[in-house]
Design an enzyme around this catalytic site. Structure first.
Site, mmCIF file in Angstrom:
data_model
loop_
_atom_site.group_PDB
_atom_site.id
_atom_site.type_symbol
_atom_site.label_atom_id
_atom_site.label_comp_id
_atom_site.label_asym_id
_atom_site.label_seq_id
_atom_site.Cartn_x
_atom_site.Cartn_y
_atom_site.Cartn_z
ATOM 1 N N PRO A 10 16.808 42.449 -21.516
ATOM 2 C CA PRO A 10 17.189 42.653 -20.116
ATOM 3 C C PRO A 10 18.550 42.084 -19.732
ATOM 4 C CG PRO A 10 15.570 40.897 -20.299
ATOM 5 C CD PRO A 10 15.664 41.545 -21.659
ATOM 6 N N ASN A 11 19.208 42.837 -18.891
ATOM 7 C CA ASN A 11 20.489 42.488 -18.260
ATOM 8 C C ASN A 11 21.682 42.627 -19.201
ATOM 9 O OD1 ASN A 11 19.327 41.811 -15.697
ATOM 10 N ND2 ASN A 11 18.598 39.912 -16.612
ATOM 11 N N ARG A 18 30.212 40.894 -15.639
ATOM 12 C CA ARG A 18 29.980 39.596 -14.991
ATOM 13 C C ARG A 18 29.870 38.508 -16.048
ATOM 14 N NH1 ARG A 18 25.208 42.043 -11.293
ATOM 15 N NH2 ARG A 18 26.254 44.034 -11.478
ATOM 16 N N TYR A 23 29.607 35.343 -21.718
ATOM 17 C CA TYR A 23 29.243 36.476 -22.581
ATOM 18 C C TYR A 23 30.428 37.315 -23.060
ATOM 19 C CZ TYR A 23 24.554 35.305 -20.947
ATOM 20 O OH TYR A 23 23.391 34.646 -20.685
ATOM 21 N N ASN A 74 18.390 41.258 -29.954
ATOM 22 C CA ASN A 74 18.784 40.249 -28.978
ATOM 23 C C ASN A 74 17.785 40.394 -27.837
ATOM 24 O OD1 ASN A 74 19.775 38.619 -27.020
ATOM 25 N ND2 ASN A 74 21.905 39.289 -27.200
ATOM 26 N N ALA A 77 16.607 37.261 -22.160
ATOM 27 C CA ALA A 77 15.732 36.266 -21.516
ATOM 28 C C ALA A 77 14.310 36.280 -22.079
ATOM 29 C CB ALA A 77 15.705 36.496 -20.011
ATOM 30 N N HIS A 80 12.792 33.605 -24.543
ATOM 31 C CA HIS A 80 12.242 32.325 -24.110
ATOM 32 C C HIS A 80 10.888 32.461 -23.421
ATOM 33 C CE1 HIS A 80 16.406 31.557 -24.950
ATOM 34 N NE2 HIS A 80 16.789 32.279 -23.915
ATOM 35 N N ASP A 87 4.571 39.029 -31.083
ATOM 36 C CA ASP A 87 3.416 39.658 -31.720
ATOM 37 C C ASP A 87 3.753 41.068 -32.213
ATOM 38 O OD1 ASP A 87 1.896 37.408 -31.244
ATOM 39 O OD2 ASP A 87 0.790 38.254 -29.549
ATOM 40 N N GLU A 98 17.407 37.759 -35.458
ATOM 41 C CA GLU A 98 17.587 37.477 -34.025
ATOM 42 C C GLU A 98 19.058 37.134 -33.770
ATOM 43 O OE1 GLU A 98 15.145 34.180 -32.805
ATOM 44 O OE2 GLU A 98 16.072 34.046 -30.819
ATOM 45 N N HIS A 100 22.048 36.184 -30.707
ATOM 46 C CA HIS A 100 22.449 35.863 -29.339
ATOM 47 C C HIS A 100 23.963 35.757 -29.270
ATOM 48 C CE1 HIS A 100 18.349 35.103 -28.157
ATOM 49 N NE2 HIS A 100 18.209 34.437 -29.295
ATOM 50 N N SER A 102 25.717 34.084 -26.970
ATOM 51 C CA SER A 102 26.084 32.709 -26.627
ATOM 52 C C SER A 102 25.346 31.730 -27.541
ATOM 53 C CB SER A 102 25.719 32.421 -25.162
ATOM 54 O OG SER A 102 24.315 32.492 -24.971
ATOM 55 N N ARG A 107 23.381 25.347 -24.115
ATOM 56 C CA ARG A 107 23.099 25.741 -22.738
ATOM 57 C C ARG A 107 21.844 25.019 -22.220
ATOM 58 N NH1 ARG A 107 23.501 32.009 -22.164
ATOM 59 N NH2 ARG A 107 23.678 31.372 -19.973
ATOM 60 N N ARG A 111 16.615 27.422 -22.728
ATOM 61 C CA ARG A 111 17.082 28.424 -23.701
ATOM 62 C C ARG A 111 16.980 27.921 -25.147
ATOM 63 N NH1 ARG A 111 19.637 32.245 -20.320
ATOM 64 N NH2 ARG A 111 20.530 31.241 -18.483
HETATM 65 O O1 CA2 Z 1 23.378 34.776 -25.535
HETATM 66 C C1 CA2 Z 1 22.599 35.745 -25.524
HETATM 67 O O2 CA2 Z 1 22.819 36.791 -26.147
HETATM 68 C C2 CA2 Z 1 21.341 35.701 -24.656
HETATM 69 O O3 CA2 Z 1 20.298 36.372 -25.355
HETATM 70 C C3 CA2 Z 1 21.681 36.424 -23.370
HETATM 71 C C4 CA2 Z 1 20.569 36.373 -22.324
HETATM 72 C C5 CA2 Z 1 20.081 34.943 -22.113
HETATM 73 O O4 CA2 Z 1 18.970 34.943 -21.237
HETATM 74 C C6 CA2 Z 1 19.702 34.258 -23.409
HETATM 75 O O5 CA2 Z 1 19.334 32.926 -23.146
HETATM 76 C C7 CA2 Z 1 20.878 34.278 -24.394
HETATM 77 C C8 CA2 Z 1 21.062 36.921 -20.984
HETATM 78 C C9 CA2 Z 1 21.607 38.314 -21.063
HETATM 79 C C10 CA2 Z 1 22.176 38.662 -19.722
HETATM 80 O O6 CA2 Z 1 23.442 39.232 -19.916
HETATM 81 C C11 CA2 Z 1 24.313 39.256 -18.859
HETATM 82 C C12 CA2 Z 1 25.554 39.759 -19.117
HETATM 83 C C13 CA2 Z 1 26.485 39.799 -18.131
HETATM 84 C C14 CA2 Z 1 26.174 39.335 -16.875
HETATM 85 C C15 CA2 Z 1 24.921 38.843 -16.609
HETATM 86 C C16 CA2 Z 1 23.970 38.803 -17.604
#
Ligand code: CA2
Length: 148
Positions: A10-11, A18, A23, A74, A77, A80, A87, A98, A100, A102, A107, A111
Site C-alpha cells: 500500500p501507498n 511525496r 523514499y 515490498n 506497511a 509490520h 501465511d 523482501e 524495502h 528505506s 526509523r 518498523r
Molecule cells: O521502505 C520501504 O520500502 C517501506 O516498505 C515503505 C512503506 C513503509 O510502511 C515501510 O515501513 C517501509 C511505506 C510505503 C509508502 O510509500 C509512500 C511513498 C511516497 C509517499 C508516501 C508513502
C-alpha cells in the site's frame, strides 16, 4: 524464461510524489522500468504489480504457485502488520526476497519488526530502488538463469 512475481504493497503508488527525503524521487513506474531492464539483463521475466488492497495481494501470491519461480515483495506497511501475507507466502512454497526502499531499522521502532523476514530467503533494505535490482540479481543466481 524464469518468471518472478514482484509485488508492492500500500501507498507505494505515491512514490516520487511525496516524502522524497525518505523514499527518493523515483516513481513506481521508474522502478518498474528499472526492474524490466534488470530482468532482461539477468535472463528473467518479471510481473511487476502494486495494490492498496490486501486481499488482492493475497490472491496474487496464491496464483503465483506453480506459475512463478519466486516472489520479490515490498509489503510496505503490511510488513509490520500482516500474518495473512506471511501465511500466503509460506503456502506458495516459493522462495521470497523482501525489499524495502528505506532502512527500516533507522526509523520508528514499529518498523523494526517484519512478519515476512522470518520466512524470506533474504531481506534488502535501505538501498532504494537498487534493492529491487539486487533482489532480481540474487534470484538469477538462485534459479540458474542466464545473463543476457
Ligand atoms: O521502505 C520501504 O520500502 C517501506 O516498505 C515503505 C512503506 C513503509 O510502511 C515501510 O515501513 C517501509 C511505506 C510505503 C509508502 O510509500 C509512500 C511513498 C511516497 C509517499 C508516501 C508513502
Amino acid at each position: 524464461m524464469k518468471k518472478l512475481l514482484l509485488i508492492n504493497g500500500p501507498n507505494l503508488n505515491l512514490l516520487g510524489t511525496r516524502e522524497p527525503a525518505t523514499y527518493g524521487h523515483e516513481t513506481l513506474a521508474d522502478i518498474s522500468a528499472l526492474c524490466g531492464r534488470a530482468a532482461e539483463e539477468f535472463g528473467l521475466t518479471v510481473e511487476f504489480r502494486q495494490t492498496n488492497h490486501e486481499g488482492e495481494l493475497l490472491d496474487w501470491i496464491h496464483t503465483a504457485r506453480g506459475r512463478c519461480a519466486g516472489i520479490v515483495i515490498n509489503p510496505a506497511a503490511w510488513t509490520h502488520t500482516s500474518v495473512a501475507i506471511r501465511d500466503a507466502l509460506v503456502a506458495s512454497e516459493l522462495p521470497v526476497i523482501e525489499v524495502h526502499l528505506s532502512n527500516v531499522h533507522r526509523r520508528e521502532a514499529f518498523r523494526h519488526h517484519s512478519y515476512v523476514s522470518g520466512i524470506a530467503v533474504g531481506v534488502i533494505c535501505g538501498l532504494g530502488s537498487n534493492g529491487y535490482r539486487l533482489g532480481l540479481e540474487h534470484f538469477a543466481h538462485l534459479l540458474g538463469a542466464h545473463h543476457g
